[in-house]
Every structure is written in C-alpha cells, then in structure tokens.
Motif scaffolding. Sequence first.
Motif, PDB file in Angstrom:
ATOM      1  N   LEU A   7       0.824  -1.205   0.000  1.00 14.15           N
ATOM      2  CA  LEU A   7       0.000   0.000   0.000  1.00 14.15           C
ATOM      3  C   LEU A   7       0.859   1.257   0.000  1.00 14.15           C
ATOM      4  O   LEU A   7       0.516   2.257  -0.638  1.00 14.15           O
ATOM      5  CB  LEU A   7      -0.935  -0.005   1.206  1.00 14.15           C
ATOM      6  N   GLU A   8       1.988   1.226   0.694  1.00 12.42           N
ATOM      7  CA  GLU A   8       2.908   2.372   0.710  1.00 12.42           C
ATOM      8  C   GLU A   8       3.449   2.663  -0.688  1.00 12.42           C
ATOM      9  O   GLU A   8       3.725   3.828  -1.026  1.00 12.42           O
ATOM     10  CB  GLU A   8       4.084   2.102   1.662  1.00 12.42           C
ATOM     11  N   GLN A   9       3.582   1.631  -1.520  1.00 14.12           N
ATOM     12  CA  GLN A   9       4.131   1.845  -2.868  1.00 14.12           C
ATOM     13  C   GLN A   9       3.223   2.721  -3.721  1.00 14.12           C
ATOM     14  O   GLN A   9       3.685   3.316  -4.693  1.00 14.12           O
ATOM     15  CB  GLN A   9       4.359   0.491  -3.557  1.00 14.12           C
ATOM     16  N   GLY A  10       1.955   2.828  -3.368  1.00 19.44           N
ATOM     17  CA  GLY A  10       1.073   3.726  -4.092  1.00 19.44           C
ATOM     18  C   GLY A  10       1.384   5.190  -3.851  1.00 19.44           C
ATOM     19  O   GLY A  10       0.890   6.057  -4.575  1.00 19.44           O
ATOM     20  N   PHE A  11       2.235   5.469  -2.863  1.00 22.51           N
ATOM     21  CA  PHE A  11       2.562   6.847  -2.488  1.00 22.51           C
ATOM     22  C   PHE A  11       4.053   7.145  -2.563  1.00 22.51           C
ATOM     23  O   PHE A  11       4.513   8.151  -2.034  1.00 22.51           O
ATOM     24  CB  PHE A  11       2.062   7.127  -1.058  1.00 22.51           C
ATOM     25  N   ASP A  12       4.819   6.270  -3.218  1.00 28.39           N
ATOM     26  CA  ASP A  12       6.249   6.536  -3.340  1.00 28.39           C
ATOM     27  C   ASP A  12       6.508   7.381  -4.584  1.00 28.39           C
ATOM     28  O   ASP A  12       5.581   7.882  -5.216  1.00 28.39           O
ATOM     29  CB  ASP A  12       7.069   5.241  -3.333  1.00 28.39           C
ATOM     30  N   THR A  13       7.761   7.547  -4.937  1.00 30.86           N
ATOM     31  CA  THR A  13       8.110   8.398  -6.086  1.00 30.86           C
ATOM     32  C   THR A  13       8.250   7.609  -7.377  1.00 30.86           C
ATOM     33  O   THR A  13       8.614   8.171  -8.407  1.00 30.86           O
ATOM     34  CB  THR A  13       9.430   9.127  -5.807  1.00 30.86           C
ATOM     35  N   ASP A  14       7.963   6.314  -7.344  1.00 30.73           N
ATOM     36  CA  ASP A  14       8.113   5.472  -8.525  1.00 30.73           C
ATOM     37  C   ASP A  14       6.780   5.408  -9.257  1.00 30.73           C
ATOM     38  O   ASP A  14       5.985   4.491  -9.082  1.00 30.73           O
ATOM     39  CB  ASP A  14       8.577   4.076  -8.119  1.00 30.73           C
ATOM     40  N   GLY A  15       6.520   6.425 -10.084  1.00 29.14           N
ATOM     41  CA  GLY A  15       5.275   6.470 -10.837  1.00 29.14           C
ATOM     42  C   GLY A  15       4.256   7.365 -10.158  1.00 29.14           C
ATOM     43  O   GLY A  15       4.447   7.829  -9.030  1.00 29.14           O
ATOM     44  N   PRO A  16       3.132   7.621 -10.835  1.00 33.13           N
ATOM     45  CA  PRO A  16       2.100   8.495 -10.272  1.00 33.13           C
ATOM     46  C   PRO A  16       1.416   7.839  -9.077  1.00 33.13           C
ATOM     47  O   PRO A  16       1.389   6.618  -8.943  1.00 33.13           O
ATOM     48  CB  PRO A  16       1.123   8.678 -11.438  1.00 33.13           C
ATOM     49  N   GLU A  17       0.864   8.663  -8.212  1.00 29.19           N
ATOM     50  CA  GLU A  17       0.177   8.167  -7.026  1.00 29.19           C
ATOM     51  C   GLU A  17      -1.029   7.330  -7.422  1.00 29.19           C
ATOM     52  O   GLU A  17      -1.763   7.666  -8.344  1.00 29.19           O
ATOM     53  CB  GLU A  17      -0.263   9.351  -6.167  1.00 29.19           C
ATOM     54  N   GLN A  18      -1.240   6.230  -6.686  1.00 30.50           N
ATOM     55  CA  GLN A  18      -2.365   5.348  -6.962  1.00 30.50           C
ATOM     56  C   GLN A  18      -2.773   4.654  -5.668  1.00 30.50           C
ATOM     57  O   GLN A  18      -1.956   3.984  -5.035  1.00 30.50           O
ATOM     58  CB  GLN A  18      -1.991   4.319  -8.043  1.00 30.50           C
ATOM     59  N   VAL A  19      -4.025   4.823  -5.268  1.00 32.24           N
ATOM     60  CA  VAL A  19      -4.527   4.264  -4.020  1.00 32.24           C
ATOM     61  C   VAL A  19      -5.269   2.969  -4.343  1.00 32.24           C
ATOM     62  O   VAL A  19      -6.324   2.996  -4.994  1.00 32.24           O
ATOM     63  CB  VAL A  19      -5.473   5.250  -3.307  1.00 32.24           C
ATOM     64  N   LEU A  20      -4.736   1.840  -3.911  1.00 30.07           N
ATOM     65  CA  LEU A  20      -5.396   0.570  -4.181  1.00 30.07           C
ATOM     66  C   LEU A  20      -6.756   0.524  -3.490  1.00 30.07           C
ATOM     67  O   LEU A  20      -6.908   0.944  -2.347  1.00 30.07           O
ATOM     68  CB  LEU A  20      -4.528  -0.590  -3.699  1.00 30.07           C
ATOM     69  N   THR A  21      -7.735  -0.003  -4.218  1.00 31.65           N
ATOM     70  CA  THR A  21      -9.093  -0.132  -3.677  1.00 31.65           C
ATOM     71  C   THR A  21      -9.264  -1.528  -3.093  1.00 31.65           C
ATOM     72  O   THR A  21      -9.111  -2.524  -3.805  1.00 31.65           O
ATOM     73  CB  THR A  21     -10.134   0.097  -4.780  1.00 31.65           C
ATOM     74  N   PRO A  22      -9.599  -1.628  -1.783  1.00 31.28           N
ATOM     75  CA  PRO A  22      -9.747  -2.962  -1.184  1.00 31.28           C
ATOM     76  C   PRO A  22     -11.177  -3.471  -1.259  1.00 31.28           C
ATOM     77  O   PRO A  22     -12.128  -2.723  -1.490  1.00 31.28           O
ATOM     78  CB  PRO A  22      -9.350  -2.699   0.270  1.00 31.28           C
ATOM     79  N   SER A  23     -11.327  -4.749  -1.029  1.00 29.16           N
ATOM     80  CA  SER A  23     -12.645  -5.371  -0.952  1.00 29.16           C
ATOM     81  C   SER A  23     -13.304  -5.041   0.380  1.00 29.16           C
ATOM     82  O   SER A  23     -12.684  -4.489   1.299  1.00 29.16           O
ATOM     83  CB  SER A  23     -12.514  -6.875  -1.129  1.00 29.16           C
ATOM     84  N   SER A  24     -14.576  -5.380   0.475  1.00 30.12           N
ATOM     85  CA  SER A  24     -15.362  -5.068   1.656  1.00 30.12           C
ATOM     86  C   SER A  24     -14.729  -5.653   2.916  1.00 30.12           C
ATOM     87  O   SER A  24     -14.287  -6.807   2.943  1.00 30.12           O
ATOM     88  CB  SER A  24     -16.784  -5.632   1.492  1.00 30.12           C
ATOM     89  N   GLY A  25     -14.697  -4.839   3.964  1.00 31.48           N
ATOM     90  CA  GLY A  25     -14.163  -5.282   5.245  1.00 31.48           C
ATOM     91  C   GLY A  25     -12.760  -4.815   5.536  1.00 31.48           C
ATOM     92  O   GLY A  25     -12.351  -4.755   6.697  1.00 31.48           O
TER      93      GLY A  25
END
Length: 623
Positions: free
Chosen positions: A501-519
Amino acid sequence: MPGGSAPTDPAAPQFDLPLSSLPSTVQAMKIRIATACLLTALLSACATPQGMASGPVTVGIAAFNDFHGALEPPKQAVPSPDGKGGIVVVPAGGVAWLASVIDSVRAKYPNHLTVSAGDLIGGSSVTSSLFLDEPTITAMNMIGLDFNAVGNHEFDSGIEELLRKQTGGCAQHTSRKPCQVEPFKGARFGFLAGNTLRPDGSTLFPATAMRSFGSGRARVKVGLIGLTLKATDGLIPTDVAAQVRFLDEAATANAAAARLRAEGAGAVILLLHQGGYTGGEPDSNACEGLRNNIPQILDRLDTSIDVVVSGHTHWAYVCDYAKYNPAKPFLLTSTGLWGKLVTDITLQIDPATRRVVSKQAHNIIVQSPGYRASTSQIEPTDIYPKFDPRADVAAYVARYSAAAAAYAQRKVGTLAGPLERLEGPMSNTGGPLGNLIADAQLAATTGAGAQIAFMNPFGIRRSLNPAPDGSVTFGDIYQVQPFNNELVTLTLNGAQIKAVLEQGFDTDGPEQVLTPSSGFTFNYDRSRPIGSRISGMALNGTPIDPARDYRVTVSMFLANGGDSFDGFEAGRNRTIGKLDIMALEAWLQAVPPRAAPPEPRHTDLRPELNPNFRPNPPGQKYR
C-alpha cells in the motif's frame, strides 16, 4: 576549355558554329547578346543566392496519443470553454470522425505528417480487442498514420505479437486466434522505439525516422524520435519485461537528436509516451500548472528538439514550455485519450539555416454524436466544429462491430445505477466502481482462501453505465476491464500488505490508491515521510497483524509487479483463478440488480495534499 568542353547552361543562348567562323558584325552582335545574358544571370544569382530558398517551408503535423483501440465513439466528452466564461461538455471520439479531423488538418498543408505518441493499441474496446487490435492497425493505415512511438500498452500481448502488428501475418502468439475476419497485412506506418533495447543492445524498432519535404532550394528534412517511458518495465507483464530493457528518456532523445541534426534535419520532433497534468479550468489548449514526470524530462532535453508530442497520462494540453523554463523553448502537446482530440501543429522551417523559425499548435475536438450519460444527455454543440464520419472508415468499423456483436451485446447482469470512473482530484482512487470490482474478485477466489482483494484504479478504464432498464452487457464490462487478466490469490503477511500500500505513495510512478474489498480499511497521510504514510489497517474491524499471514487476491498484472507495485511479487503459495472480467460478470449475475457499495474503504487524512486536487474555480458553470 582545353582538353574538354565547357559545361552548358541551358538558359544561355546556344551556338551551333564556332564563334571565329562568323562574320565580324555577327560576332560583335553575338558577343553583346552573350554579355547581356551573363549580366542577367549574375543579377539573378545575387537576388537569390544558389542553395537558398526564398522563404521558410511550412510543414503541418496532425498528432494524437493514447488511442487505445477506441474504434467506435467512446461515449466520452471533452469539457471545453464556451466563450462566455463557462464550460461546455462536447461529445468526442470514434475513429471515423478522427479520420475526418485528420483529413481537415492535412488539407491545410501540402507538406504534412500524421503521428501518434504511443498506446495506439492495448486496453482497447471490445470491437478491437477481440480481434487482437488488427482492425485498429488497419483503420490507421486507412487514415494514413505515418509513425507511432511504442507505448507501454503496445507490449500487453508480448513482443512477438507486437512485431506481428508491424509485419502482418496470422501467426498465433496469444490464446486468441488472429485473422478471424480477414488476413492481417500489418501496419503501413512505422513503429519507433528508440529506448527499447533487446538483450543484444539493438532497438526493438527503429529509434528515428526522417522525412523530406519540398525540392531544390526549398527542401527541408524533418526528423522524428520515438520513445516510451523508462518505467515501462513496471507496467507490463514480467515475462515480457525480461525480454527488453528501457533506457532514460532524455539521454536517449538527446543522442538521437544529435544524429538527426547531423543528417540534415531542419526540425526534430520527439514522440514521447510520457506526459503531465495541468490545473485550472478545463481547456485542452491551455497549460496551467504543468506537473508530473514530463518537466523533469524536458529540463534535460537538448534544444535541438523542437516539438514534444507526449502521452501516457491521458491529459490534454498545449504548452509553450519556455513559460516554465526559458532555456527550454519546447512546444509540448497531448490529446488526452481515445481519439477525442487531434493536435494541429504548424512548423515554419528555414531551409538555409535548417532551423525552425516558427511553431504553433492547437487541439481540435473530434466532435461526434451525442450520448446518454449517467445523469444527462450529452449533445453536440455549434460552439466547436462538427465533422461527418469518413465513410470508408465507418464502413470498415461497422464490419468489425457486427463481428463482435455476439460477444458485446450479450446481457451479463443488471446494475442498480450508473458507476462513474472517477476523474479529476479522485482519479487516483477507484471509488464505488473500484469497490464493486474488488468485491467481485474476492467472491471469485474465496475457494482459494482469499480474505482481501485489491483493485488498481488505473486498471479501471471506463464508467459502467447500464441501460435504462439496468441491463449490463459484456461490451459494457469489457470497456471497464479490457485486459483479460487472470486473478491470482497469494499469501502476504500484514507488514508486506502495508509495504505494498505504501508503494502507491512513493516516487516510482504516479500516485495510486489501491481499492480494497469489503471489510478492509486503511488511512493514508501524505504529510508523513514516504514509506510511513499508511496507518489504521483493519480487516472486519480487527487491526492487521504485521506478523500474520493473509490470503490476498489481485490481477496477474499486479501479482507480477505491475503499476510499480512490485511488493506483490513477494506473495507465496500462488493460486491462479478465473479472468477478472469473468469474476465481474458472475458478481453481477448473482444479485439482480447489483448495487454498488458506496462506502469509502480508505481515508485521506490530508486531502489538500492530493497531487491531483483541483478545486472548481468560483463561478464556474457547466452546461
């Protein structure tokens, strides 16, 4: 001239007899005539010296990027200024309309080129994708595309299949059968891939191309360079990435530009599959607040490059980059995606100095028929030019649309309401549509022990808009997920999940927040250091234990490190499941009508730090 004859000037008077054999009065007359002709020739030479043209040569360029096989109108719009301080939403796209706009641009210029900056294919509509993008290649042949820089999605089906796109033929390199409708003859345009190297160091496709325009003293050469983004290896299947490597964009472009200039290029155009984002009011011809990866590349480019046609970010702009860096006066353009815009670029090239003396560009909306959106009817407008579809291209697309109809029109379920693909400030999150997909993938893999599923928002390609009765077709869901990814269930411990999940906010590529399943829920805070931005992870209200193992489902693309989420590669005990689109179809069929889960599953603790955050200007009006 002793030992030979003097060179003949076809414009000078020709004598059939030696001058000495003529009477003296005739000799004198001939001498006076010859002298007058010589003076005239000398004066003409002074007025326009030999080797110089009388003025600059105009070359026009029709450019676009990220077409993604959008053969039919994608039912998408281009928000644009209405000339009265508001915004009008203009329906746009469709390859037959694209052909007409490109024809209108080229009609202005005796000297012209048509170019694409990558992702011409891949992530395509069902009408193109079902047939391995062969109809897109052929449609581009009909349009008269000259060159396409290879983007990351050109690699979706592997190296051999990409090479087949250039050379043609019916050799089968994927699970899908080629040449289902007609023999495939390949691209009549050139693929360029200057920073994509094979193991032996050769480029996968040529790095550059040169075109000449005009003749004689008014002859100029235009050089082209084609590159993809260096980070392509993190965006394609790992087995494909192992066969090639990708070099730095700026260093490769500078070396190629030097070669082209040495070969006589009077203008150099870089087709670069990397781009940026802008802010301010929606305007595809503006360039306010340019950001993302493209400035770092442009700041290192040599000024022997004149124009950069960019892509990848699906954003539209026309930029005089000197506004940001006066030492780098590049003309930078992009048309967003799906053939909704065409850039009309005009270059004035001095053939004597072999330099561009003037350059300008503007984006033209590929206005096409209206369509029903989730909340309103989007109609064409007289504010912007309207175009008829080019008949031959429209007829060709109709042939493939009919061939795909049995797949595309099959009902797969019902939906309680439309689900929009998020844009603007939330384009890096999945929203309710991402929730729906993640839940579908979890449900499809519970047999493999799945407890959590994650969906990457950049893998959501379109909105999911059902018919008025709620019906959803296979073509509808294919527009949303066109990649045919297998689902993979793997084991990660809690610490590894946090690291991913932290990799979605690093400097390697544009920011991307993974969407999780319910719960599954978590928080993120951009004010904290990179690597420490994720907190509050919980599953059904119980905090995630860093040392405990969990079964996690993702697409094969993510499992192999796609979108720079290489933390998933550490996953153990992999179980391969059904295709992602089959999971979504089964989820829709199970509960008619299926309602989208609207609840937020991740919380942005500092939304004002969102790199895509762009509040609406006061008084902005949409219509």
